[in-house]
Write a protein that holds these residues in place. Structure first.
Motif, PDB file in Angstrom:
ATOM      1  N   PHE A  19      24.963  53.658  60.607  1.00 44.46           N
ATOM      2  CA  PHE A  19      25.598  54.117  59.156  1.00 44.46           C
ATOM      3  C   PHE A  19      24.968  55.640  59.188  1.00 44.46           C
ATOM      4  CE2 PHE A  19      24.299  49.326  59.068  1.00 44.46           C
ATOM      5  CZ  PHE A  19      25.283  48.912  58.446  1.00 44.46           C
ATOM      6  N   ASP A  20      25.831  56.225  58.617  1.00 45.23           N
ATOM      7  CA  ASP A  20      25.722  57.678  58.536  1.00 45.23           C
ATOM      8  C   ASP A  20      24.765  58.321  59.637  1.00 45.23           C
ATOM      9  OD1 ASP A  20      27.078  57.743  56.116  1.00 45.23           O
ATOM     10  OD2 ASP A  20      25.300  57.333  54.926  1.00 45.23           O
ATOM     11  N   GLY A  21      25.082  57.809  60.790  1.00 42.79           N
ATOM     12  CA  GLY A  21      24.484  58.424  62.010  1.00 42.79           C
ATOM     13  C   GLY A  21      22.846  57.733  62.313  1.00 42.79           C
ATOM     14  N   ILE A  22      22.641  56.825  61.349  1.00 45.53           N
ATOM     15  CA  ILE A  22      21.334  55.966  61.633  1.00 45.53           C
ATOM     16  C   ILE A  22      21.730  54.574  62.554  1.00 45.53           C
ATOM     17  CG2 ILE A  22      19.467  54.920  60.520  1.00 45.53           C
ATOM     18  CD1 ILE A  22      19.687  56.629  58.322  1.00 45.53           C
ATOM     19  N   GLU A  23      21.108  54.425  63.589  1.00 44.71           N
ATOM     20  CA  GLU A  23      21.397  53.187  64.106  1.00 44.71           C
ATOM     21  C   GLU A  23      20.057  52.269  64.037  1.00 44.71           C
ATOM     22  OE1 GLU A  23      23.954  53.964  67.876  1.00 44.71           O
ATOM     23  OE2 GLU A  23      22.304  55.151  67.967  1.00 44.71           O
ATOM     24  N   GLU A  24      20.301  50.977  64.126  1.00 43.80           N
ATOM     25  CA  GLU A  24      19.176  49.866  63.853  1.00 43.80           C
ATOM     26  C   GLU A  24      18.963  49.495  65.388  1.00 43.80           C
ATOM     27  OE1 GLU A  24      18.299  45.618  62.032  1.00 43.80           O
ATOM     28  OE2 GLU A  24      20.272  46.647  61.743  1.00 43.80           O
TER      29      GLU A  24
END
Length: 285
Positions: A19-24
């Motif tokens: 999400f918007d460059g953020i990974e979980e």
């Protein structure tokens, strides 16, 4: 969704979305949390086996231990009754006409009666006993069948206009809509509120109609007749409303309030206690 990959910084596998460059990160739950979670599952299964738990058609599973809180509650009630047995015996024997309001027995009766009132009477008379339209206010002095303690006890025991107790108070006002013309009823309705005044016009058309049709029960001055169950019409207290339309409705179709015979539902000590509580509220006589 992207394929999972290994995060360069942590070395952990990702969840495969971003999400918007953020990974979980796919971070496992702490071991202590998982152990606790599994233990609660085991405990829950064991509880439903040992104690009553699963609802059935006519009850619930009894459980291997056969434990039931009903027995504890029954024992608590029995212990409470035993601790108050002496006071109950005194309450049943006391002369209500001479009940000392400063005695410990009276204080016990008021406390017990308050609990009974809140459970059995407040639905109609209100939590503060101030009543409502069609349900008498128990805080004033307008008691149709008598407001001293013995009279209140009798009313609670036998009720009003019910068909289950032969000793119930009984009165019936005729429906004058079947006897008088509409304008005559309106004239009576206009006259009745003036009864509270010492200078009411006794020559008014409504006064003549009142004398001919109503005074036999309510009295010439409208003060009522307790023996007949006829209410006082000169005190400005109206059980079913005192505006013109309400009075016209009462005269036209009559009223027929019913109170159950609580002596058939409550123990004698509870009847005496709730009567004492109601009398202690300040109304009555």
């Amino acid at each position: 969704m992207d394929d999972p990959r290994i995060d360069d910084l942590t070395g952990r596998e990702t969840m495969g979305h971003e999400f918007d460059g953020i990974e979980e990160l796919n971070t496992p739950m702490p071991r202590w949390w998982l152990i606790t979670f599994y233990l609660t599952i085991v405990w829950g299964i064991g509880y439903t086996i040992a104690f009553p738990a699963w609802p059935m058609i006519s009850g619930a599973t009894a459980g291997l231990l056969g434990y039931a809180t009903r027995e504890e509650v029954a024992q608590d009630i029995a212990d409470h009754d035993a601790s108050n047995a002496a006071l109950v015996d005194e309450l049943l024997a006391v002369d209500l006409a001479a009940f000392d309001p400063q005695s410990d027995l009276h204080r016990y009766a008021v406390a017990r009666g308050g609990a009974v009132f809140r459970a059995q009477c407040s639905q109609c008379h209100g939590s503060g006993a101030a009543g409502a339209i069609g349900f008498p206010n128990l805080l004033d002095n307008d008691w149709l069948w008598g407001g001293d303690l013995p009279a209140i006890t009798y009313s609670i025991t036998h009720g009003i206009r019910n068909e289950t107790d032969l000793d119930a108070h009984w009165s019936q006002m005729p429906a004058y809509g079947d006897m008088l013309a509409t304008d005559e009823i309106e004239q009576i309705a206009d006259f009745l509120p003036t009864l509270a005044s010492a200078n009411n016009d006794t020559s008014a058309p409504g006064a003549v109609l009142f004398a001919d049709n109503c005074a036999a029960c309510h009295g010439d001055a409208g003060l009522g007749n307790r023996d007949m169950g006829a209410p006082n019409l000169a005190d400005a207290i109206w059980l079913y409303g005192g505006d013109r339309d309400d009075i016209i409705e009462s005269i036209t179709n009559a009223r027929f309030g019913v109170m159950p015979a609580w002596g058939q539902r409550l123990s004698e000590e509870d009847v005496r206690a709730v009567a004492t509580y109601v009398h202690s509220l300040g109304g009555g006589e």
